[in-house]
Enzyme design. Structure first.
Site, PDB file in Angstrom:
ATOM      1  N   LYS A  52       6.306 -18.220  23.324  1.00  0.00           N
ATOM      2  CA  LYS A  52       7.292 -17.637  22.408  1.00  0.00           C
ATOM      3  C   LYS A  52       8.639 -17.498  23.119  1.00  0.00           C
ATOM      4  CE  LYS A  52       3.664 -15.409  19.756  1.00  0.00           C
ATOM      5  NZ  LYS A  52       2.831 -14.228  19.538  1.00  0.00           N
ATOM      6  N   GLN A  96       2.270  -8.032  21.331  1.00  0.00           N
ATOM      7  CA  GLN A  96       1.192  -9.028  21.329  1.00  0.00           C
ATOM      8  C   GLN A  96      -0.173  -8.345  21.234  1.00  0.00           C
ATOM      9  OE1 GLN A  96       1.635 -12.520  21.354  1.00  0.00           O
ATOM     10  NE2 GLN A  96      -0.564 -12.556  20.985  1.00  0.00           N
ATOM     11  N   ASP A 119       6.650 -10.154  13.087  1.00  0.00           N
ATOM     12  CA  ASP A 119       5.273 -10.653  12.967  1.00  0.00           C
ATOM     13  C   ASP A 119       4.759 -10.441  11.536  1.00  0.00           C
ATOM     14  OD1 ASP A 119       3.977 -11.997  14.971  1.00  0.00           O
ATOM     15  OD2 ASP A 119       3.471 -10.202  16.132  1.00  0.00           O
TER      16      ASP A 119
END
Ligand code: NAD
Length: 295
Positions: A52, A96, A119
């Protein structure tokens, strides 16, 4: 049979993003800024986050990586989330998953400002998505929509079977494919570990979305001739011939499925790169929203 090349498509979208970033830099002296919080040393999580950050650099975004030991307390992690919420330089951020067992993932997700939740996991964004309102869509389903769109795959009136009901893939995917839009307007069946006779259900599927997490779980003989196969699974299987000692395979047995499918995504090189690119799209969207540039 055509292979849906997620890697090539994600490169193309990243080129488009880069052009937009150049314009933002020139016209507004701003570039999107994505922050990622990584807790612990799970090898898969580390690889995803590295990916990412590298992708951010590629498109000209600013990126910040906050790495913490797995001994971090829930309160300390909540403090980091609150700081990122309040930091005007950060347009979007992710924490994450998975997190260590002593930290409540829901509590962390709920603490993220929905305006920075790139997200798309916060219930506010999830609820908006369910009602067809503008929101950050979860990255993996958004990446899949972009693939279907780019390959002009018809979804209207099609039977779509989603295998797996996770909050990050299966459930949002089923909602998005049944909404009144393109890609969407499909007749969706969501299946899971308690589903009876998955084989019979799969045989009715024009489109299969596999998000299970079991290597090669779906084989070609379980599929309908001409179906579209989107394989979300990323599974490590031992492979002595590889330097790392393993290779990645999907939830679908690629070799047998490709003989039956009209379109299929490979693993790696399918949904994975599109997920990262979708995260960049959400971050760009956040920056444009901040600058009142949204369509
Ligand atoms: P998860 O573990 O949260 O959920 C798995 C789902 O599979 C569950 O809903 C379960 O009910 C279902 N399932 C388990 N056994 C089943 C069976 N026998 N029959 C039918 N359904 C069954 O999974 P997740 O987070 O959605 O991830 C699924 C896979 O996708 C994993 O391999 C993960 O690594 C991968 N993944 C990939 C990306 C990407 O970017 N490509 C993103 C997210 C997840």
């Amino acid at each position: 049979m055509e292979i849906i090349d997620g890697k090539a498509l994600s490169e193309k979208i990243k080129d488009d993003i880069k052009l937009e970033v150049d314009t933002l830099r020139d016209d507004y002296k701003q570039v999107p800024h994505l922050a990622a919080v990584l807790v612990g040393d799970n090898p898969a999580s580390k690889a995803y986050v590295r990916n990412k950050v590298r992708s951010c650099e590629k498109v000209g975004f600013e990126s910040t990586l906050i790495q913490k030991d797995s001994t971090i307390t829930e309160e300390e992690l909540l403090d980091i989330v609150r700081d990122l919420n309040e930091n005007d330089d950060v347009d979007g951020f992710i924490v994450q998953l998975p997190l260590p067992k002593h930290i409540d993932e829901h509590k962390i997700t709920l603490a993220i400002d929905p305006e920075k939740d790139v997200d798309g996991f916060h219930p506010v964004n999830f609820g908006k998505m369910t009602q067809g309102l503008d929101s950050f869509l979860p990255a993996t389903p958004l990446g899949i929509l972009k693939m279907l769109e780019s390959y002009k795959i018809e979804t209207e009136g099609k039977n779509c079977v989603v295998v797996g009901r996770s909050n990050i893939v299966g459930t949002p995917m089923s909602i998005l494919l049944s909404r009144k839009a393109y890609p969407g307007n499909a007749t969706v069946t969501i299946t899971h570990s308690r589903t009876r006779d998955l084989r019979a259900i799969l045989k009715t599927a024009d489109i299969v979305i596999a998000a299970i997490g079991i290597p090669n779980f779906i084989s070609g003989d379980m599929l309908k001739e001409g179906c579209v196969v989107i394989d979300v699974g990323i599974n490590r299987v031992d492979d002595e011939t590889r330097l790392k000692g393993y290779r990645l395979v999907g939830d679908v047995e690629f070799d047998s499925a490709k003989e039956v499918a009209s379109y299929i995504t490979p693993v790696p090189g399918g949904v994975g790169p599109m997920t990262v690119t979708a995260l960049l799209l959400n971050t760009l969207k956040s920056t444009k929203k901040k600058l009142n540039l949204t369509e």
